[in-house]
Design a protein around this motif. Sequence first.
Motif, PDB file in Angstrom:
ATOM      1  N   GLY A  56       0.781  -1.236   0.000  1.00  0.00           N
ATOM      2  CA  GLY A  56       0.000   0.000   0.000  1.00  0.00           C
ATOM      3  C   GLY A  56       0.806   1.276   0.000  1.00  0.00           C
ATOM      4  O   GLY A  56       0.238   2.359   0.184  1.00  0.00           O
ATOM      5  N   ASN A  81       2.297   3.282  -2.270  1.00  0.00           N
ATOM      6  CA  ASN A  81       1.886   4.364  -3.163  1.00  0.00           C
ATOM      7  C   ASN A  81       0.485   4.868  -2.851  1.00  0.00           C
ATOM      8  O   ASN A  81       0.170   6.044  -3.072  1.00  0.00           O
ATOM      9  CB  ASN A  81       1.970   3.910  -4.623  1.00  0.00           C
ATOM     10  N   LEU A  82      -0.361   3.998  -2.327  1.00  0.00           N
ATOM     11  CA  LEU A  82      -1.710   4.424  -1.958  1.00  0.00           C
ATOM     12  C   LEU A  82      -1.654   5.410  -0.787  1.00  0.00           C
ATOM     13  O   LEU A  82      -2.311   6.457  -0.802  1.00  0.00           O
ATOM     14  CB  LEU A  82      -2.572   3.212  -1.596  1.00  0.00           C
ATOM     15  N   TYR A 130       5.297  -4.322  -8.673  1.00  0.00           N
ATOM     16  CA  TYR A 130       4.471  -3.802  -7.591  1.00  0.00           C
ATOM     17  C   TYR A 130       3.063  -3.470  -8.108  1.00  0.00           C
ATOM     18  O   TYR A 130       2.914  -2.667  -9.030  1.00  0.00           O
ATOM     19  CB  TYR A 130       5.079  -2.542  -6.998  1.00  0.00           C
ATOM     20  N   ASP A 164       0.830  -1.582  -6.872  1.00  0.00           N
ATOM     21  CA  ASP A 164       0.431  -0.182  -6.677  1.00  0.00           C
ATOM     22  C   ASP A 164       1.180   0.769  -7.610  1.00  0.00           C
ATOM     23  O   ASP A 164       1.115   1.992  -7.449  1.00  0.00           O
ATOM     24  CB  ASP A 164       0.600   0.253  -5.218  1.00  0.00           C
ATOM     25  N   THR A 194      -4.314   1.009 -11.076  1.00  0.00           N
ATOM     26  CA  THR A 194      -4.317   1.466  -9.687  1.00  0.00           C
ATOM     27  C   THR A 194      -4.365   2.984  -9.624  1.00  0.00           C
ATOM     28  O   THR A 194      -5.104   3.568  -8.815  1.00  0.00           O
ATOM     29  CB  THR A 194      -3.075   0.951  -8.941  1.00  0.00           C
ATOM     30  N   MET A 204      -7.199   5.342  -7.904  1.00  0.00           N
ATOM     31  CA  MET A 204      -6.858   6.300  -6.854  1.00  0.00           C
ATOM     32  C   MET A 204      -7.313   7.705  -7.217  1.00  0.00           C
ATOM     33  O   MET A 204      -7.809   8.454  -6.355  1.00  0.00           O
ATOM     34  CB  MET A 204      -5.350   6.281  -6.595  1.00  0.00           C
TER      35      MET A 204
END
Length: 239
Positions: free
Chosen positions: A111, A113-114, A144, A146, A151, A155
């Motif tokens: 998580g 980058n989130l 990855y 993310d 993704t 986001m």
Amino acid sequence: MSVILEKLPTSALVLFSGGQDSATCLAWALERFERVETVGFDYGQRHLVEMEARQAVRAGMDAALPQWADRLGEDHVVDLTGYGRIAESALTADRKIEMDARGLPTTFVPGRNLIFLVAAAALADRRGLEVLVGGMCETDYSGYPDCRHETMEAMARALSLGLDKPVVIDTPLMWLTKGQTWALAERIGGAPLVELIIEDSHTCYQGDRTHRHAWGYGCGECPACELRAAGYEDWVASR
């Protein structure tokens, strides 16, 4: 990303780690936006050389891109060390770099980058910055999830809903190989920018600043160094 704006944006917040990709993204943003700020994240990464590289690259941008020196504004650092403790990986703990049961490298920070994007969006909202710029890429990367385009689209949608305003996430490297990323840096800033990236940016997962290669400093053996080296060789061969 899939967000309709009423006018062209003039300001951006760059998610800036001090690595090759984020350094290239910072140059890309300075070329396009009148006002650019940067944000870095202390998430308990083992090698603080990454945080030092951020300042070295930022300081060198004035000389590398003097035509846009007045566009570079404030730098911000967000303390996410609490998150880093719960999202343990080979980047935050003394663990071997290998593939896990899911087929992901142990350098994957769940998580990351989130979390970065949520914090960056909140900061951009308070600073009046219109676009988030990140170096995520799914062409040459470590797998990855993310970092994927899908993704980033999700986001941007979630942040737009959560903040009740359009949130744009620009990822200029998303479809570029590492060789093309070197080429992009050369196009934007020529030899001075390439030299700044070689000398001052940091990508190595081992935090190695003792071994100097044609493409910069690093252990030369970790996945990040291998990608950077291969990209540099591809770029040199294509020139």
